[in-house]
Enzyme design. Structure first.
Site, PDB file in Angstrom:
ATOM      1  N   ARG A  77       0.931  -1.164   0.095  1.00 60.11           N
ATOM      2  CA  ARG A  77       0.330  -0.736   0.351  1.00 60.11           C
ATOM      3  C   ARG A  77       0.891   0.916   0.101  1.00 60.11           C
ATOM      4  NH1 ARG A  77      -4.862   1.837   4.723  1.00 60.11           N
ATOM      5  NH2 ARG A  77      -5.138   3.734   3.655  1.00 60.11           N
TER       6      ARG A  77
ATOM      7  N   ASN B  81     -10.479  -4.624  -1.191  1.00 60.21           N
ATOM      8  CA  ASN B  81     -10.184  -3.823  -3.095  1.00 60.21           C
ATOM      9  C   ASN B  81      -9.249  -3.878  -3.598  1.00 60.21           C
ATOM     10  OD1 ASN B  81     -12.293  -1.413  -1.457  1.00 60.21           O
ATOM     11  ND2 ASN B  81     -11.026  -0.822  -0.354  1.00 60.21           N
TER      12      ASN B  81
ATOM     13  N   CYS C  34     -18.969  -2.651   0.827  1.00 61.54           N
ATOM     14  CA  CYS C  34     -18.573  -0.828   0.965  1.00 61.54           C
ATOM     15  C   CYS C  34     -18.368  -0.305   2.290  1.00 61.54           C
ATOM     16  CB  CYS C  34     -18.543  -0.103  -0.510  1.00 61.54           C
ATOM     17  SG  CYS C  34     -17.693   1.085   0.236  1.00 61.54           S
TER      18      CYS C  34
ATOM     19  N   HIS D 159     -16.776   3.089  -4.743  1.00 63.07           N
ATOM     20  CA  HIS D 159     -15.704   4.768  -4.610  1.00 63.07           C
ATOM     21  C   HIS D 159     -16.094   5.395  -5.924  1.00 63.07           C
ATOM     22  CE1 HIS D 159     -12.868   2.360  -1.770  1.00 63.07           C
ATOM     23  NE2 HIS D 159     -14.260   2.168  -1.106  1.00 63.07           N
TER      24      HIS D 159
ATOM     25  N   TYR E 182     -14.367   9.561  -2.559  1.00 66.23           N
ATOM     26  CA  TYR E 182     -13.749   9.088  -3.248  1.00 66.23           C
ATOM     27  C   TYR E 182     -13.474  10.270  -4.534  1.00 66.23           C
ATOM     28  CZ  TYR E 182     -12.401   4.977  -0.475  1.00 66.23           C
ATOM     29  OH  TYR E 182     -11.927   4.162   0.545  1.00 66.23           O
TER      30      TYR E 182
END
Length: 421
Positions: free
Chosen positions: A90, A144, A164, A194, A244
């Protein structure tokens, strides 16, 4: 009832376990299996999970194991919450895109594509093993990028629904602003994972009065502040975008911010170290307050509601999920995965009808859906050229020089996770 959590060693898990313990009347879990290859984390999380159940008087059995096949055997539902490459991957997703002037984020843009490429093959392997171990089990995907991963699962014929927590978080926030209970608030929620907008806020259910205009008139400043978007933008949209959308509506501003502060991945990694130390305390028997800062707010309520509805229990009749389009949004392919309100039952989710969608929203959805098509092809078939095409299609990238440079960086930083690289 047996539920299995793949990625059970996640620091998220106590949030989920807390929900199972509190909401046992909705979802009567008799056996909860936490599956994870990291034995040390699993021991810490599993120990806290058992103490949470005991504190709240839940009689269910909690099992921890590294054996996916045994853990999934006979499961009624399997929740996926894994992170391939961990926080180290990440960290990369959030940094190397900035070198090209693009948003560095773990679920959208170039970083989101990298995560999809790492994740889809692993999830499909897990799902095949789940299918052999328990053919009728529902797979609930919280991993995700949910839209792409869920589409991969559905394309492979799995009984899968994507989940989500954005919608349930907004539902809770709007309920508090309106002074009512969350179950009284029904969102006209439309988009892709998102990439969503609340185009209506109804009291009492799908046919209730739309109070969104009044909500924005009275509380628009607070809503805009939470989203870190200008209040006039919300008024002009006539809708509430998910946070987002800031990556799209304020891309360059976000890039400047990200270049001047520590990455979210670094913050989360430190938070996880602190949480795991807490989980190891034998006196701790409830989820710590710090967990709220980790993200995933209300994940447990959403997961319990969805699992209960899929398994014929007392889940809410209408829930926001990621499911096949099937003509719901006529400007998208039928097999696209959309995030909308759906009627959910043992046969799966059926999206509710969506009235005409503003072209401002529909155009961006169509663009990102095309990107997701190309991203899934790259994840399934590999190859730098497929990576380049997906990057070129993404509206946050869209220039060939950026796509070329980002493709090189993506492959270089993810080579150990890409079988074809």
């Amino acid at each position: 009832m047996k539920l299995t959590v793949v990625g059970g060693g996640s620091t998220y898990t106590p949030e989920l376990v807390d929900g199972f313990a509190r909401l046992g009347d909705i979802l009567p879990v008799e056996e909860l299996v936490l599956v994870d290859p990291d034995a040390e984390r699993l021991e810490l999380v599993g120990g806290l999970a058992r103490r949470i159940f005991a504190r709240q008087g839940h009689g269910g059995r909690i099992v921890t194991t590294a054996d996916l096949d045994a853990g999934a055997d006979g499961a009624d539902a399997v929740l996926l919450q894994l992170r391939v490459g961990g926080q180290a991957a990440r960290q990369q997703d959030e940094t190397w895109p900035l070198e090209c002037g693009c948003v560095g984020q773990e679920t959208t843009g170039a970083g989101g594509l990298a995560k999809a490429l790492r994740t889809v093959p692993v999830v499909l392997d897990i799902a095949e093993r789940v299918r052999r171990a328990s053919p009728r089990a529902w797979i609930i995907d919280f991993t995700n990028p949910v839209g792409i991963v869920t589409r991969a699962l559905l394309r492979a014929g799995h009984r899968a629904v994507g989940l989500c927590n954005v919608a349930i978080g907004l539902q809770r926030k709007f309920a508090a602003l309106l002074g009512t209970g969350p179950r009284e608030v029904h969102l006209d929620h439309v988009g892709l994972n998102h990439l969503t907008w609340e185009t209506g806020v109804r009291l009492g259910g799908p046919g209730g009065a739309d109070v969104l205009p009044a909500l924005l008139a009275e509380h628009g400043d607070a809503v805009a502040g939470d989203l870190r978007l200008p209040r006039p933008l919300l008024d002009r949209l006539g809708a509430v975008p998910s946070y987002y959308l800031r990556y799209y509506y304020a891309h360059d501003e976000v890039v400047r911010e990200l270049r001047t502060k520590p990455s979210r991945a670094a913050e989360v990694a430190e938070m996880e170290r602190r949480l795991l130390r807490m989980y190891g305390n034998p006196a701790l028997d409830e989820k710590p307050a710090l967990l709220a800062e980790r993200g995933g707010a209300f994940y447990s309520e959403a997961a319990v509601d969805l699992a209960a509805a899929l398994l014929g229990g007392a889940g809410s009749p209408y829930q926001v999920v990621n499911a096949r389009n099937r003509g719901t949004l006529p400007f998208l392919p039928d097999d696209a995965v959309i995030e909308v309100q759906a009627s959910v039952g043992p046969e799966g989710p059926v999206p509710l009808p969506v009235p005409g969608v503003d072209p401002l929203f529909a155009g961006l959805m169509a663009n990102v859906t095309a990107y997701e098509d190309l991203a899934l092809e790259a994840a399934l078939r590999g190859g730098r050229d497929r990576v380049f095409r997906a990057l070129l299609a993404h509206p946050l990238i869209g220039q060939y020089a950026y796509a070329d440079a980002l493709a090189d960086r993506l492959v270089a930083h993810n080579r150990e996770h890409l079988a074809w690289a």
